[in-house]
Design a protein around this motif. Structure first.
Motif, PDB file in Angstrom:
ATOM      1  N   PHE A   5      -3.451  10.418  -2.524  1.00  0.00           N
ATOM      2  CA  PHE A   5      -2.318   9.490  -2.560  1.00  0.00           C
ATOM      3  C   PHE A   5      -1.359   9.759  -1.402  1.00  0.00           C
ATOM      4  O   PHE A   5      -0.760   8.835  -0.865  1.00  0.00           O
ATOM      5  N   PHE A   6      -1.212  11.027  -1.017  1.00  0.00           N
ATOM      6  CA  PHE A   6      -0.411  11.346   0.170  1.00  0.00           C
ATOM      7  C   PHE A   6      -0.985  10.634   1.382  1.00  0.00           C
ATOM      8  O   PHE A   6      -0.252  10.056   2.180  1.00  0.00           O
ATOM      9  N   GLU A   7      -2.318  10.675   1.505  1.00  0.00           N
ATOM     10  CA  GLU A   7      -2.941  10.038   2.662  1.00  0.00           C
ATOM     11  C   GLU A   7      -2.723   8.525   2.616  1.00  0.00           C
ATOM     12  O   GLU A   7      -2.471   7.902   3.637  1.00  0.00           O
ATOM     13  N   LEU A  29      -4.512  17.937  -8.188  1.00  0.00           N
ATOM     14  CA  LEU A  29      -4.068  18.361  -6.855  1.00  0.00           C
ATOM     15  C   LEU A  29      -4.765  17.578  -5.754  1.00  0.00           C
ATOM     16  O   LEU A  29      -4.131  17.135  -4.784  1.00  0.00           O
ATOM     17  N   PHE A  30      -6.075  17.393  -5.869  1.00  0.00           N
ATOM     18  CA  PHE A  30      -6.777  16.700  -4.796  1.00  0.00           C
ATOM     19  C   PHE A  30      -6.426  15.223  -4.776  1.00  0.00           C
ATOM     20  O   PHE A  30      -6.312  14.601  -3.725  1.00  0.00           O
ATOM     21  N   ASN A  31      -6.244  14.667  -5.978  1.00  0.00           N
ATOM     22  CA  ASN A  31      -5.827  13.277  -6.069  1.00  0.00           C
ATOM     23  C   ASN A  31      -4.447  13.094  -5.427  1.00  0.00           C
ATOM     24  O   ASN A  31      -4.172  12.069  -4.794  1.00  0.00           O
ATOM     25  N   LEU A  32      -3.602  14.115  -5.558  1.00  0.00           N
ATOM     26  CA  LEU A  32      -2.293  14.078  -4.905  1.00  0.00           C
ATOM     27  C   LEU A  32      -2.483  13.992  -3.395  1.00  0.00           C
ATOM     28  O   LEU A  32      -1.807  13.212  -2.714  1.00  0.00           O
ATOM     29  N   PHE A  33      -3.441  14.759  -2.872  1.00  0.00           N
ATOM     30  CA  PHE A  33      -3.744  14.690  -1.444  1.00  0.00           C
ATOM     31  C   PHE A  33      -4.150  13.269  -1.053  1.00  0.00           C
ATOM     32  O   PHE A  33      -3.675  12.728  -0.052  1.00  0.00           O
ATOM     33  N   LEU A  88       0.838  -1.207   0.000  1.00  0.00           N
ATOM     34  CA  LEU A  88       0.000   0.000   0.000  1.00  0.00           C
ATOM     35  C   LEU A  88       0.868   1.251   0.000  1.00  0.00           C
ATOM     36  O   LEU A  88       0.536   2.253  -0.628  1.00  0.00           O
ATOM     37  N   GLN A  89       1.996   1.174   0.712  1.00  0.00           N
ATOM     38  CA  GLN A  89       2.920   2.308   0.713  1.00  0.00           C
ATOM     39  C   GLN A  89       3.428   2.570  -0.708  1.00  0.00           C
ATOM     40  O   GLN A  89       3.480   3.712  -1.170  1.00  0.00           O
ATOM     41  N   LEU A  90       3.748   1.482  -1.421  1.00  0.00           N
ATOM     42  CA  LEU A  90       4.217   1.651  -2.802  1.00  0.00           C
ATOM     43  C   LEU A  90       3.104   2.205  -3.683  1.00  0.00           C
ATOM     44  O   LEU A  90       3.345   3.031  -4.567  1.00  0.00           O
ATOM     45  N   PHE A  91       1.876   1.758  -3.417  1.00  0.00           N
ATOM     46  CA  PHE A  91       0.717   2.260  -4.172  1.00  0.00           C
ATOM     47  C   PHE A  91       0.605   3.781  -3.999  1.00  0.00           C
ATOM     48  O   PHE A  91       0.455   4.517  -4.972  1.00  0.00           O
ATOM     49  N   GLY A  92       0.712   4.217  -2.736  1.00  0.00           N
ATOM     50  CA  GLY A  92       0.635   5.655  -2.476  1.00  0.00           C
ATOM     51  C   GLY A  92       1.769   6.423  -3.135  1.00  0.00           C
ATOM     52  O   GLY A  92       1.557   7.479  -3.732  1.00  0.00           O
ATOM     53  N   LEU A  93       2.979   5.879  -3.038  1.00  0.00           N
ATOM     54  CA  LEU A  93       4.143   6.557  -3.636  1.00  0.00           C
ATOM     55  C   LEU A  93       3.975   6.679  -5.142  1.00  0.00           C
ATOM     56  O   LEU A  93       4.101   7.768  -5.722  1.00  0.00           O
ATOM     57  N   ASN A  94       3.680   5.542  -5.801  1.00  0.00           N
ATOM     58  CA  ASN A  94       3.540   5.557  -7.257  1.00  0.00           C
ATOM     59  C   ASN A  94       2.426   6.500  -7.688  1.00  0.00           C
ATOM     60  O   ASN A  94       2.561   7.228  -8.676  1.00  0.00           O
ATOM     61  N   GLY A  95       1.318   6.472  -6.932  1.00  0.00           N
ATOM     62  CA  GLY A  95       0.195   7.330  -7.278  1.00  0.00           C
ATOM     63  C   GLY A  95       0.564   8.803  -7.179  1.00  0.00           C
ATOM     64  O   GLY A  95       0.220   9.604  -8.042  1.00  0.00           O
TER      65      GLY A  95
END
Lengths: 510, 112
Positions: free
Chosen positions: A139-141, A133-137, A119-126
């Motif tokens: 993926f950060f979460e 911008l909101f999608n970046l938020f 899941l961490q890799l999923f967030g990083l890749n995303g």
């Protein structure tokens, strides 16, 4: 762009997400060995996907995937340009080392380690791929929530204390992110980065101040994630408290903040952004330089090897943002080269600190002289190599990165003195700090090797060797790699192509 | 209505920050919750305030922006999960460290 090659952009997201979901569902049924094999396969698949994407974008193509076929700027887009793919590749390479190290034993503490890792890799890749911008938020979460679990993995009072601070700081950061995103949306009416870049120059003058405030709030959020001065104090304690494999993976996490800063700086606040031109660069330069000084002093003062490496990560973040703050193509290229080097070198150093701590029993990685380590000659050699890499001494990649940065700084006479003084001075202090640690750990050791800790299997060093080999590869292939990073820098300084690639879809066949 | 919402957001945020700085886990959790309420209202208001308007473009004269509502929904879900997580972590920290201070020890106490 044909459909099959577009589908590849989804691979770095679908592989880790699918793996994580499957492991959450089937985890109780799978043996540890099966989970390890599955997780390793998934990382290898991500590495292949990143390499394939690299082949697709190497010539400067920009792949854009509109999710759900909603054309930009109405839907969310994923964008793979050379910068995004460079970060994806780096993540996969580092993750392979971190995972291999976790498989050596630290992943047994909880059944969900591998699911969290994916899941961490999923967030990083995303975060690297998204163009919204909101999608970046979001993926950060995703990456933060997974990182909370990974940080606490294995338990212990020290991890809990560091984890609590890490979580609270990041939750406050997430709130700031939402305030910033809300401000920008309320005043520009879009969250798509390419669309935002197009609209910023024509903001009415009465809204300029508010939009600027929103943009600088966003800077604060990314600076927090990147551990830039003065938002750095969370980093050393949490990285030193967690398990070495996780700390190695976290070496890329600060780079997400750095990546986001670089993306915003070049896409939104480039020279054509009217009232916003160059909004980030001066801040990056000044705070980057201060971070270098602070990281070096912290490394000198640190009483544990893990903390020391944590401060050296801050130093490297400072160096990166100094490069990006200079803003010329040569400086950006040097920064991108140094980014790869510093991520891999920090990952290797955390793994090495873990190996040393494991062999010192109760002394752990405290910088106090103790008994001679089992396998000291080999470990000492590796420590020397890692220290040379971390401190950026010749002849390795760290030196090449700094060399490129300093020669790029020659074009900026106003900042040259400060950059020279701090980059070179910081490097010197890092050498002093690491030399002192090395002599305490290896040279002033007394007595026979302690028998209390069983000698670790030689395979335990393989992940470390993998990351060190990558650094050496980066040194040997410095020519082609710096050609590639120069191409990335040229892309970044001409954001029109990115904007056209994203918004061109709107007038397409959809 | 604008003034009321603005004052409310300001109050929630101020109270949230004040509690966050108390550096004890319970006030910190409450502070984070208030902050997330504040930011949710803020996001909601970023689409402008209007009453009785449909969130789609149709035959009516006006419409209200549906995007902030979607954003708030996402933010609420994430905020809810984070609050649950931080509460569990705070309990764990209280049990393991024997103190509800975010430093894991009472101010002035010497420790590692």
């Amino acid at each position: 762009m044909s459909a099959p090659s577009l589908a590849w952009i989804m691979a770095p997201l679908l592989i880790p997400l699918g793996t994580a979901i499957l492991m959450l569902l089937l985890g109780p049924l799978m043996r540890l060995k099966a989970r390890r094999a599955f997780s390793l396969l998934a990382v290898l698949a991500q590495l292949s996907a990143a390499l394939w994407l690299l082949a697709l974008v190497a010539q400067g193509d920009i792949l854009v995937q509109a999710l759900g076929d909603w054309p930009a700027p109405f839907g969310i887009v994923l964008v793979a340009d050379r910068l995004a793919v460079w970060m994806l590749l780096l993540t996969a390479l580092l993750a392979l080392g971190a995972l291999a190290s976790a498989i050596e034993g630290t992943d047994t503490a909880s059944r969900h380690f591998h699911a969290l890792f994916q899941l961490q890799l999923f967030g990083l890749n995303g975060a690297f791929l998204t163009g919204d911008l909101f999608n970046l938020f979001v993926f950060f979460e995703v990456l933060l929530l997974a990182s909370y679990g990974l940080l606490l993995h294995g338990g212990g009072a020290r991890r809990t204390r560091a984890g609590l601070q890490f979580v609270v700081v990041n939750l406050a950061g997430s709130t700031l992110f939402l305030f910033a995103a809300g401000t920008l949306y309320g005043l520009t009416g879009t969250l798509n980065l390419a669309d935002l870049a197009q609209r910023l120059p024509s903001i009415p003058p009465e809204d300029l101040g508010l939009v600027r405030a929103g943009a600088l709030l966003l800077f604060g959020v990314f600076a927090l994630k990147a551990a830039l001065f003065p938002l750095h104090p969370w980093l050393p304690s949490s990285y030193a408290a967690t398990s070495p494999a996780v700390a190695a993976l976290f070496a890329i996490m600060t780079k997400v903040g750095v990546y986001a800063l670089l993306r915003m700086q070049t896409l939104l606040f480039g020279p054509e952004a009217g009232g916003f031109a160059g909004l980030y660069a001066p801040w990056e330069l000044v705070l980057g330089l201060v971070s270098i000084a602070l990281g070096a002093l912290g490394a000198l003062a640190a009483r544990e090897l893990g903390l020391q490496i944590g401060y050296l990560v801050i130093l490297s973040v400072g160096t990166l943002l100094t490069a990006f703050g200079l803003g010329s193509a040569a400086a950006l290229s040097a920064g991108l080269y140094y980014l790869a080097h510093s991520t891999l070198a920090a990952g290797a150093a955390f793994l090495l600190a873990g190996q040393i701590a494991q062999r010192r029993g109760v002394l752990r990685d405290r910088l106090e002289s103790g008994p001679v380590l089992a396998g000291a000659p080999l470990l000492g050699g590796l420590f020397f190599l890692s220290a040379v890499l971390l401190a950026g001494l010749p002849p390795f990649s760290g030196f090449l990165g700094k060399w490129m940065l300093l020669s790029a700084a020659l074009d900026h006479p106003a900042a040259l003195g400060w950059v020279l003084a701090l980059v070179l001075g910081g490097g010197l202090l890092a050498v002093v700090a690491l030399a002192r640690s090395g002599s305490v750990l290896f040279l002033s050791a007394t007595g026979s090797p302690s028998r209390a800790t069983p000698p670790a299997a030689s395979s335990a060093l393989a992940p470390l060797l993998w990351l060190l080999a990558l650094c050496l590869g980066l040194t040997l292939a410095a020519g082609p790699v710096s050609t590639f990073t120069t191409a990335i820098a040229t892309d970044l300084l001409a954001p029109e192509r990115y904007i056209e690639a994203v918004l061109g879809l709107a007038g397409g066949s959809h | 209505m604008e003034a009321l919402i603005a004052i409310l957001i300001g109050l929630l945020t101020a109270a949230g920050i004040y509690l966050l700085l108390a550096a004890r886990t319970f006030p910190v959790v409450l502070g984070l919750t208030l902050l997330s309420y504040g930011v949710n209202l803020f996001l909601f208001a970023s689409g402008r305030l209007s009453i009785g308007q449909p969130p789609v473009i149709g035959d009516q004269a006006g419409y209200t922006d549906p995007l902030p509502q979607a954003l708030v929904l996402t933010a609420i879900v994430i905020g809810f999960a984070m609050t649950a997580f931080v509460i569990m972590l705070a309990l764990k920290a209280r049990a393991e460290l024997g103190s509800d201070h975010v430093d894991g020890r009472e101010p002035g106490e010497v420790g590692e």
